[in-house]
Design a protein around this motif. Structure first.
Motif, PDB file in Angstrom:
ATOM      1  N   LEU A   1     -10.825  79.482 -82.455  1.00  0.00           N
ATOM      2  CA  LEU A   1     -11.993  79.161 -83.257  1.00  0.00           C
ATOM      3  C   LEU A   1     -12.709  80.425 -83.745  1.00  0.00           C
ATOM      4  CD1 LEU A   1     -13.128  76.330 -84.041  1.00  0.00           C
ATOM      5  CD2 LEU A   1     -15.082  76.906 -82.625  1.00  0.00           C
ATOM      6  N   VAL A   2     -12.019  81.244 -84.483  1.00  0.00           N
ATOM      7  CA  VAL A   2     -12.611  82.443 -85.026  1.00  0.00           C
ATOM      8  C   VAL A   2     -13.497  82.102 -86.210  1.00  0.00           C
ATOM      9  CG1 VAL A   2     -10.759  83.942 -84.237  1.00  0.00           C
ATOM     10  CG2 VAL A   2     -10.553  82.805 -86.454  1.00  0.00           C
ATOM     11  N   GLN A   3     -14.283  83.070 -86.639  1.00  0.00           N
ATOM     12  CA  GLN A   3     -15.292  82.851 -87.683  1.00  0.00           C
ATOM     13  C   GLN A   3     -14.745  82.183 -88.942  1.00  0.00           C
ATOM     14  OE1 GLN A   3     -18.261  85.944 -88.194  1.00  0.00           O
ATOM     15  NE2 GLN A   3     -17.849  85.973 -90.383  1.00  0.00           N
ATOM     16  N   PRO A   4     -13.583  82.577 -89.479  1.00  0.00           N
ATOM     17  CA  PRO A   4     -13.107  81.915 -90.708  1.00  0.00           C
ATOM     18  C   PRO A   4     -12.921  80.410 -90.560  1.00  0.00           C
ATOM     19  CG  PRO A   4     -11.896  83.936 -90.321  1.00  0.00           C
ATOM     20  CD  PRO A   4     -12.714  83.679 -89.085  1.00  0.00           C
ATOM     21  N   VAL A   5     -12.667  79.934 -89.331  1.00  0.00           N
ATOM     22  CA  VAL A   5     -12.485  78.494 -89.140  1.00  0.00           C
ATOM     23  C   VAL A   5     -13.794  77.758 -89.407  1.00  0.00           C
ATOM     24  CG1 VAL A   5     -11.858  76.700 -87.473  1.00  0.00           C
ATOM     25  CG2 VAL A   5     -10.606  78.867 -87.544  1.00  0.00           C
ATOM     26  N   LEU A   6     -14.919  78.371 -89.110  1.00  0.00           N
ATOM     27  CA  LEU A   6     -16.205  77.713 -89.368  1.00  0.00           C
ATOM     28  C   LEU A   6     -16.443  77.560 -90.866  1.00  0.00           C
ATOM     29  CD1 LEU A   6     -18.506  79.327 -86.649  1.00  0.00           C
ATOM     30  CD2 LEU A   6     -17.103  77.259 -86.540  1.00  0.00           C
ATOM     31  N   THR A   7     -16.049  78.540 -91.643  1.00  0.00           N
ATOM     32  CA  THR A   7     -16.191  78.382 -93.094  1.00  0.00           C
ATOM     33  C   THR A   7     -15.248  77.301 -93.606  1.00  0.00           C
ATOM     34  OG1 THR A   7     -14.596  80.157 -93.577  1.00  0.00           O
ATOM     35  CG2 THR A   7     -16.926  80.777 -93.382  1.00  0.00           C
ATOM     36  N   ARG A   8     -14.093  77.163 -92.987  1.00  0.00           N
ATOM     37  CA  ARG A   8     -13.184  76.087 -93.381  1.00  0.00           C
ATOM     38  C   ARG A   8     -13.763  74.729 -92.992  1.00  0.00           C
ATOM     39  NH1 ARG A   8      -7.295  77.185 -91.458  1.00  0.00           N
ATOM     40  NH2 ARG A   8      -7.088  75.128 -92.438  1.00  0.00           N
ATOM     41  N   TYR A   9     -14.481  74.677 -91.894  1.00  0.00           N
ATOM     42  CA  TYR A   9     -15.163  73.420 -91.546  1.00  0.00           C
ATOM     43  C   TYR A   9     -16.139  73.029 -92.647  1.00  0.00           C
ATOM     44  CZ  TYR A   9     -18.641  70.306 -89.544  1.00  0.00           C
ATOM     45  OH  TYR A   9     -19.518  69.255 -89.348  1.00  0.00           O
ATOM     46  N   LEU A  10     -16.923  73.974 -93.127  1.00  0.00           N
ATOM     47  CA  LEU A  10     -17.857  73.665 -94.212  1.00  0.00           C
ATOM     48  C   LEU A  10     -17.109  73.232 -95.468  1.00  0.00           C
ATOM     49  CD1 LEU A  10     -20.498  76.528 -93.810  1.00  0.00           C
ATOM     50  CD2 LEU A  10     -20.740  74.112 -93.174  1.00  0.00           C
ATOM     51  N   ALA A  11     -15.973  73.833 -95.743  1.00  0.00           N
ATOM     52  CA  ALA A  11     -15.200  73.454 -96.922  1.00  0.00           C
ATOM     53  C   ALA A  11     -14.689  72.027 -96.825  1.00  0.00           C
ATOM     54  CB  ALA A  11     -14.025  74.414 -97.109  1.00  0.00           C
ATOM     55  N   ALA A  12     -14.439  71.549 -95.609  1.00  0.00           N
ATOM     56  CA  ALA A  12     -13.883  70.209 -95.424  1.00  0.00           C
ATOM     57  C   ALA A  12     -14.919  69.156 -95.065  1.00  0.00           C
ATOM     58  CB  ALA A  12     -12.808  70.226 -94.339  1.00  0.00           C
ATOM     59  N   PHE A  13     -16.054  69.569 -94.453  1.00  0.00           N
ATOM     60  CA  PHE A  13     -17.011  68.590 -93.933  1.00  0.00           C
ATOM     61  C   PHE A  13     -18.457  68.859 -94.343  1.00  0.00           C
ATOM     62  CE2 PHE A  13     -13.447  68.485 -90.946  1.00  0.00           C
ATOM     63  CZ  PHE A  13     -13.232  67.131 -90.806  1.00  0.00           C
ATOM     64  N   GLY A  14     -18.713  69.967 -95.035  1.00  0.00           N
ATOM     65  CA  GLY A  14     -20.080  70.342 -95.346  1.00  0.00           C
ATOM     66  C   GLY A  14     -20.717  69.479 -96.421  1.00  0.00           C
ATOM     67  N   PRO A  15     -22.000  69.717 -96.697  1.00  0.00           N
ATOM     68  CA  PRO A  15     -22.916  70.612 -95.988  1.00  0.00           C
ATOM     69  C   PRO A  15     -23.137  70.142 -94.543  1.00  0.00           C
ATOM     70  CG  PRO A  15     -23.802  69.949 -98.139  1.00  0.00           C
ATOM     71  CD  PRO A  15     -22.639  69.066 -97.858  1.00  0.00           C
ATOM     72  N   ALA A  16     -23.492  71.072 -93.667  1.00  0.00           N
ATOM     73  CA  ALA A  16     -23.571  70.727 -92.252  1.00  0.00           C
ATOM     74  C   ALA A  16     -24.581  71.603 -91.529  1.00  0.00           C
ATOM     75  CB  ALA A  16     -22.195  70.879 -91.605  1.00  0.00           C
ATOM     76  N   SER A  17     -25.096  71.069 -90.440  1.00  0.00           N
ATOM     77  CA  SER A  17     -26.021  71.805 -89.583  1.00  0.00           C
ATOM     78  C   SER A  17     -25.252  72.519 -88.479  1.00  0.00           C
ATOM     79  CB  SER A  17     -27.029  70.834 -88.955  1.00  0.00           C
ATOM     80  OG  SER A  17     -26.362  69.949 -88.062  1.00  0.00           O
ATOM     81  N   VAL A  18     -25.940  73.363 -87.749  1.00  0.00           N
ATOM     82  CA  VAL A  18     -25.317  74.018 -86.591  1.00  0.00           C
ATOM     83  C   VAL A  18     -24.890  72.960 -85.577  1.00  0.00           C
ATOM     84  CG1 VAL A  18     -25.690  75.610 -84.681  1.00  0.00           C
ATOM     85  CG2 VAL A  18     -26.609  76.157 -86.941  1.00  0.00           C
ATOM     86  N   ALA A  19     -25.721  71.920 -85.405  1.00  0.00           N
ATOM     87  CA  ALA A  19     -25.366  70.841 -84.481  1.00  0.00           C
ATOM     88  C   ALA A  19     -24.092  70.130 -84.931  1.00  0.00           C
ATOM     89  CB  ALA A  19     -26.516  69.847 -84.370  1.00  0.00           C
ATOM     90  N   ASP A  20     -23.913  69.980 -86.243  1.00  0.00           N
ATOM     91  CA  ASP A  20     -22.677  69.382 -86.754  1.00  0.00           C
ATOM     92  C   ASP A  20     -21.472  70.237 -86.392  1.00  0.00           C
ATOM     93  OD1 ASP A  20     -24.003  67.225 -87.998  1.00  0.00           O
ATOM     94  OD2 ASP A  20     -24.320  68.386 -89.825  1.00  0.00           O
ATOM     95  N   LEU A  21     -21.588  71.548 -86.592  1.00  0.00           N
ATOM     96  CA  LEU A  21     -20.505  72.468 -86.234  1.00  0.00           C
ATOM     97  C   LEU A  21     -20.141  72.338 -84.756  1.00  0.00           C
ATOM     98  CD1 LEU A  21     -21.768  75.601 -88.165  1.00  0.00           C
ATOM     99  CD2 LEU A  21     -19.547  74.526 -88.544  1.00  0.00           C
ATOM    100  N   GLN A  22     -21.162  72.231 -83.920  1.00  0.00           N
ATOM    101  CA  GLN A  22     -20.924  72.112 -82.484  1.00  0.00           C
ATOM    102  C   GLN A  22     -20.261  70.784 -82.139  1.00  0.00           C
ATOM    103  OE1 GLN A  22     -24.913  72.880 -81.081  1.00  0.00           O
ATOM    104  NE2 GLN A  22     -24.534  75.070 -80.873  1.00  0.00           N
ATOM    105  N   THR A  23     -20.667  69.704 -82.822  1.00  0.00           N
ATOM    106  CA  THR A  23     -20.047  68.402 -82.587  1.00  0.00           C
ATOM    107  C   THR A  23     -18.576  68.423 -82.955  1.00  0.00           C
ATOM    108  OG1 THR A  23     -22.124  67.206 -82.911  1.00  0.00           O
ATOM    109  CG2 THR A  23     -20.089  65.965 -83.276  1.00  0.00           C
ATOM    110  N   TRP A  24     -18.259  69.012 -84.097  1.00  0.00           N
ATOM    111  CA  TRP A  24     -16.870  69.063 -84.563  1.00  0.00           C
ATOM    112  C   TRP A  24     -16.004  69.901 -83.630  1.00  0.00           C
ATOM    113  CZ3 TRP A  24     -14.410  73.600 -86.547  1.00  0.00           C
ATOM    114  CH2 TRP A  24     -13.126  73.381 -87.063  1.00  0.00           C
ATOM    115  N   SER A  25     -16.507  71.054 -83.228  1.00  0.00           N
ATOM    116  CA  SER A  25     -15.699  71.994 -82.456  1.00  0.00           C
ATOM    117  C   SER A  25     -15.690  71.699 -80.958  1.00  0.00           C
ATOM    118  CB  SER A  25     -16.218  73.427 -82.666  1.00  0.00           C
ATOM    119  OG  SER A  25     -17.517  73.570 -82.102  1.00  0.00           O
ATOM    120  N   GLY A  26     -16.751  71.022 -80.476  1.00  0.00           N
ATOM    121  CA  GLY A  26     -16.886  70.816 -79.044  1.00  0.00           C
ATOM    122  C   GLY A  26     -17.415  72.023 -78.309  1.00  0.00           C
ATOM    123  N   LEU A  27     -17.873  73.041 -79.061  1.00  0.00           N
ATOM    124  CA  LEU A  27     -18.384  74.276 -78.463  1.00  0.00           C
ATOM    125  C   LEU A  27     -19.887  74.374 -78.642  1.00  0.00           C
ATOM    126  CD1 LEU A  27     -15.714  76.828 -79.719  1.00  0.00           C
ATOM    127  CD2 LEU A  27     -15.773  75.630 -77.528  1.00  0.00           C
TER     128      LEU A  27
END
Length: 264
Positions: free
Chosen positions: A101-127
């Motif tokens: 789960l390196v930094q570029p993966v978070l930008t890919r999350y936004l590309a696929a699921f955004g716009p999103a909050s930090v809580a959304d990122l945490q829900t998706w990743s489990g981290l």
């Protein structure tokens, strides 16, 4: 260094819905290889073997099961435990990228699921503890405000079609990540309906999207598809649901007589 944001404006729930559907390839069926779609979506939830096939069917024009089966046989795609400790189908390359789960993966999350909050990122990743990573990314992001005043982050060039754009009927696969990758899922499904889609034992039913939001569930038994709508829909919408259900049955059982139930 002072954090900089590119812009900040309010985005309505309906506009948020359309933006997410656009990232999820659900505003129209796209012509792209299955591998490219799997990588764009950062994987498909795959506790059971069949849902990824339906997940690609509802997003891609002309998709055939053999295309994904060949990727798995050739090990260019794999099923492995990843986000949230659940089994996902991802490309072999992403299997190596997403696991740390390196930094570029978070930008890919936004590309696929955004716009999103930090809580959304945490829900998706489990981290947890992702805010520091997000702050490093902030100068490259757009900052939006949802209807409740919360901050949503997005990529500057990502599609945000606006709330008035049409959203066709879609039958989402069981366990579709669209329903599981945000802390606040009301952009797609109400809390009331979520309790009817996600069972007490953790099963996630196939769902019916009408005007971009979950309005029912579907179940399949070979060439029979049963639709359960949560509320009556206009005749034109019912016809669109029936056509999509017939297409799903033909995709699952080519050439066999099919039966659509629950719409009479």
């Amino acid at each position: 260094m002072v954090s900089r944001v590119i812009s900040r404006r309010v985005i309505s729930r309906r506009a948020l819905n359309r933006a997410t559907l656009a990232r999820q390839l659900l505003l129209s069926r796209h012509r792209m290889p299955a591998m490219r779609a799997v990588e764009h979506l950062v994987g498909l939830q795959a506790q059971a073997p069949q849902p990824p096939y339906f997940g690609l069917w509802c997003r891609l024009a002309g998709f055939r099961p053999a295309e994904l089966a060949d990727l798995l046989v050739e090990r260019r795609a794999v099923r492995i435990v990843l986000m949230r400790g659940t089994v996902h189908l991802v490309s072999a390359e992403d299997c190596l990228t997403v696991r740390p789960l390196v930094q570029p993966v978070l930008t890919r999350y936004l590309a696929a699921f955004g716009p999103a909050s930090v809580a959304d990122l945490q829900t998706w990743s489990g981290l947890t503890g992702l805010r520091e990573v997000v702050e490093r990314l902030r100068p490259r992001l757009v900052s939006l405000t949802d209807e409740h005043g919360g901050e949503l982050l997005d990529l500057p060039e990502a599609p945000r079609p606006g709330e008035d754009g049409p959203a066709p009927v879609r039958l989402l696969a069981p366990f579709d990540n669209l329903l599981l990758s945000h802390a606040d899922r009301t952009r797609i499904i109400s809390e009331e309906h979520r309790r009817r889609v996600i069972t007490v034992n953790g099963q996630v039913l196939g769902t019916v999207l009408v005007d971009g939001f979950v309005r029912g569930v579907w179940r399949r038994d070979k060439a029979r598809v049963r639709i359960e709508l949560f509320a009556p829909q206009p005749p034109a919408v019912v016809e669109e649901i029936a056509a999509e259900a017939a297409a799903l049955a033909e995709f699952a059982e080519p050439g066999r007589p099919h039966r659509i139930e629950g719409l009479a």
